[in-house]
Design a protein around this motif. Sequence first.
Motif, PDB file in Angstrom:
ATOM      1  N   ALA A 106       0.974  -1.249  -0.003  1.00 27.79           N
ATOM      2  CA  ALA A 106      -0.056  -0.087   0.211  1.00 27.79           C
ATOM      3  C   ALA A 106       0.832   1.224  -0.189  1.00 27.79           C
ATOM      4  N   PHE A 107       1.900   1.515   0.507  1.00 22.65           N
ATOM      5  CA  PHE A 107       3.001   2.392   0.725  1.00 22.65           C
ATOM      6  C   PHE A 107       3.957   2.367  -0.466  1.00 22.65           C
ATOM      7  N   GLN A 108       4.159   3.480  -1.085  1.00 24.35           N
ATOM      8  CA  GLN A 108       5.373   3.620  -2.160  1.00 24.35           C
ATOM      9  C   GLN A 108       5.764   5.017  -1.685  1.00 24.35           C
ATOM     10  N   GLN A 109       7.111   4.939  -1.194  1.00 20.43           N
ATOM     11  CA  GLN A 109       7.878   6.106  -1.112  1.00 20.43           C
ATOM     12  C   GLN A 109       8.031   7.131  -2.345  1.00 20.43           C
ATOM     13  N   VAL A 110       7.847   8.256  -2.312  1.00 20.12           N
ATOM     14  CA  VAL A 110       7.869   9.478  -3.448  1.00 20.12           C
ATOM     15  C   VAL A 110       8.792  10.405  -3.381  1.00 20.12           C
ATOM     16  N   LEU A 111       9.070  10.518  -1.981  1.00 18.73           N
ATOM     17  CA  LEU A 111      10.069  11.806  -1.714  1.00 18.73           C
ATOM     18  C   LEU A 111      10.688  11.421  -0.262  1.00 18.73           C
ATOM     19  N   GLY A 145       8.026  11.483   2.003  1.00 18.05           N
ATOM     20  CA  GLY A 145       6.450  11.314   1.484  1.00 18.05           C
ATOM     21  C   GLY A 145       6.488  10.078   0.979  1.00 18.05           C
ATOM     22  N   TRP A 146       5.018   9.509   1.092  1.00 17.60           N
ATOM     23  CA  TRP A 146       4.514   8.302   0.444  1.00 17.60           C
ATOM     24  C   TRP A 146       3.321   8.236  -0.330  1.00 17.60           C
ATOM     25  N   LYS A 147       3.411   7.671  -1.196  1.00 15.32           N
ATOM     26  CA  LYS A 147       2.042   7.374  -2.076  1.00 15.32           C
ATOM     27  C   LYS A 147       1.353   6.118  -1.378  1.00 15.32           C
ATOM     28  N   VAL A 148       0.118   6.326  -1.027  1.00 12.47           N
ATOM     29  CA  VAL A 148      -0.647   5.419  -0.328  1.00 12.47           C
ATOM     30  C   VAL A 148      -1.945   4.831  -1.164  1.00 12.47           C
ATOM     31  N   THR A 149      -2.143   3.574  -1.567  1.00 16.48           N
ATOM     32  CA  THR A 149      -3.177   3.073  -2.108  1.00 16.48           C
ATOM     33  C   THR A 149      -3.772   2.064  -1.279  1.00 16.48           C
ATOM     34  N   LEU A 150      -5.179   2.341  -0.809  1.00 16.42           N
ATOM     35  CA  LEU A 150      -5.962   1.518  -0.230  1.00 16.42           C
ATOM     36  C   LEU A 150      -7.051   0.743  -0.822  1.00 16.42           C
ATOM     37  N   GLN A 151      -7.259  -0.399  -1.034  1.00 13.98           N
ATOM     38  CA  GLN A 151      -8.185  -1.065  -1.670  1.00 13.98           C
ATOM     39  C   GLN A 151      -9.479  -0.881  -0.725  1.00 13.98           C
ATOM     40  N   PRO A 152     -10.497  -1.019  -1.145  1.00 14.80           N
ATOM     41  CA  PRO A 152     -11.854  -1.329  -0.410  1.00 14.80           C
ATOM     42  C   PRO A 152     -11.437  -2.168   0.969  1.00 14.80           C
ATOM     43  N   GLY A 153     -11.650  -1.645   2.326  1.00 19.64           N
ATOM     44  CA  GLY A 153     -11.631  -2.217   3.441  1.00 19.64           C
ATOM     45  C   GLY A 153     -10.190  -2.361   3.774  1.00 19.64           C
ATOM     46  N   GLU A 154      -8.987  -2.187   3.160  1.00 20.63           N
ATOM     47  CA  GLU A 154      -7.791  -2.224   3.297  1.00 20.63           C
ATOM     48  C   GLU A 154      -7.385  -1.187   4.342  1.00 20.63           C
ATOM     49  N   SER A 155      -6.443  -1.813   5.202  1.00 14.65           N
ATOM     50  CA  SER A 155      -5.907  -0.929   6.415  1.00 14.65           C
ATOM     51  C   SER A 155      -4.172  -0.647   6.500  1.00 14.65           C
ATOM     52  N   THR A 156      -3.968   0.405   6.766  1.00 14.39           N
ATOM     53  CA  THR A 156      -2.374   0.599   6.442  1.00 14.39           C
ATOM     54  C   THR A 156      -1.700  -0.210   7.524  1.00 14.39           C
ATOM     55  N   HIS A 157      -2.501  -0.667   8.431  1.00 18.24           N
ATOM     56  CA  HIS A 157      -1.848  -1.266   9.659  1.00 18.24           C
ATOM     57  C   HIS A 157      -1.169  -0.231  10.698  1.00 18.24           C
ATOM     58  N   PRO A 158      -1.150  -0.414  11.945  1.00 21.48           N
ATOM     59  CA  PRO A 158      -0.656   0.820  12.862  1.00 21.48           C
ATOM     60  C   PRO A 158       0.890   0.886  12.712  1.00 21.48           C
ATOM     61  N   TYR A 159       1.064   2.126  12.656  1.00 16.74           N
ATOM     62  CA  TYR A 159       2.329   2.560  12.573  1.00 16.74           C
ATOM     63  C   TYR A 159       2.631   4.165  13.300  1.00 16.74           C
ATOM     64  N   SER A 160       3.824   4.486  13.469  1.00 15.19           N
ATOM     65  CA  SER A 160       4.086   5.794  14.443  1.00 15.19           C
ATOM     66  C   SER A 160       4.417   6.649  13.686  1.00 15.19           C
ATOM     67  N   GLN A 161       3.869   7.757  13.675  1.00 14.08           N
ATOM     68  CA  GLN A 161       4.274   8.942  12.964  1.00 14.08           C
ATOM     69  C   GLN A 161       5.193   9.793  13.881  1.00 14.08           C
ATOM     70  N   LYS A 162       6.358  10.177  13.662  1.00 12.12           N
ATOM     71  CA  LYS A 162       7.194  10.841  14.501  1.00 12.12           C
ATOM     72  C   LYS A 162       7.055  12.520  14.479  1.00 12.12           C
ATOM     73  N   GLY A 163       6.706  13.124  13.307  1.00 17.24           N
ATOM     74  CA  GLY A 163       6.624  14.410  13.063  1.00 17.24           C
ATOM     75  C   GLY A 163       5.449  14.983  12.604  1.00 17.24           C
TER      76      GLY A 163
END
Length: 238
Positions: free
Chosen positions: A149-154, A161-179
Amino acid sequence: MKYRPKNCSIVMFSGLLTLATAFSSVAAEKEKVVATNLEPDHHVILENQYVTVMRVMIPPGQSTMFHEQHLDYVNTHIDGSPVQATYPNKPAKNFEMKSGNVKFGNHQGHSEVDKITNTGTTLNMQIAFEIKQPGPIGFGLSSRPAIPAFQQVLDAKSVKGWKVTLQPGESTHPYSQKGPGVRVFFNEGRVLEAIPGRPNRTKELWVHKGDALLTTAGEVELINGGDTPIVFNDYELK
């Protein structure tokens, strides 16, 4: 009849062209230059202590004013078009802003003045944000789950930066954002955002093409709550 050399017309045309170019350059130098966030086509829609977020909208055939970029910025092309960039003291440049592309402007300490003309036939729309403080600010090394789902673009000195593509019902899964960061959406859909510490409790948000959100550090999980794929870019300051 006086004799006129064969190349006289070419010389005269070349001279006129040089003169016209000089006049054009002088005219450009006399045009008013404004800060990027004060340029009329750069509509400020969000702002905090870290970033100024702008929706840029340039109708076909129209131009921005000359504006100065003196801060690092990230530009997400929502609806691209061919454009011409004009500068006060160097030749103009023609190129295409392609929909979905990301451009990082390294302008902390490297100021640039330009004017952008939409040379296409459709609206040019971008979501751009300036980073107010020199980076990296010191939030730490950010990352995202190692899933398709994640593709780094920057990956620049002050932001990732990441491009995120989620299909219906799909989750990113939990993650920690630092800033802190900015999220920019390419299409319409329903997003569910998990509420940390409250299992199965989510905030529901309808988003539209070209929407932008400010984000903060903390635990994150995003779910596509609609029945069509949803695509967005997720930016985080370093």
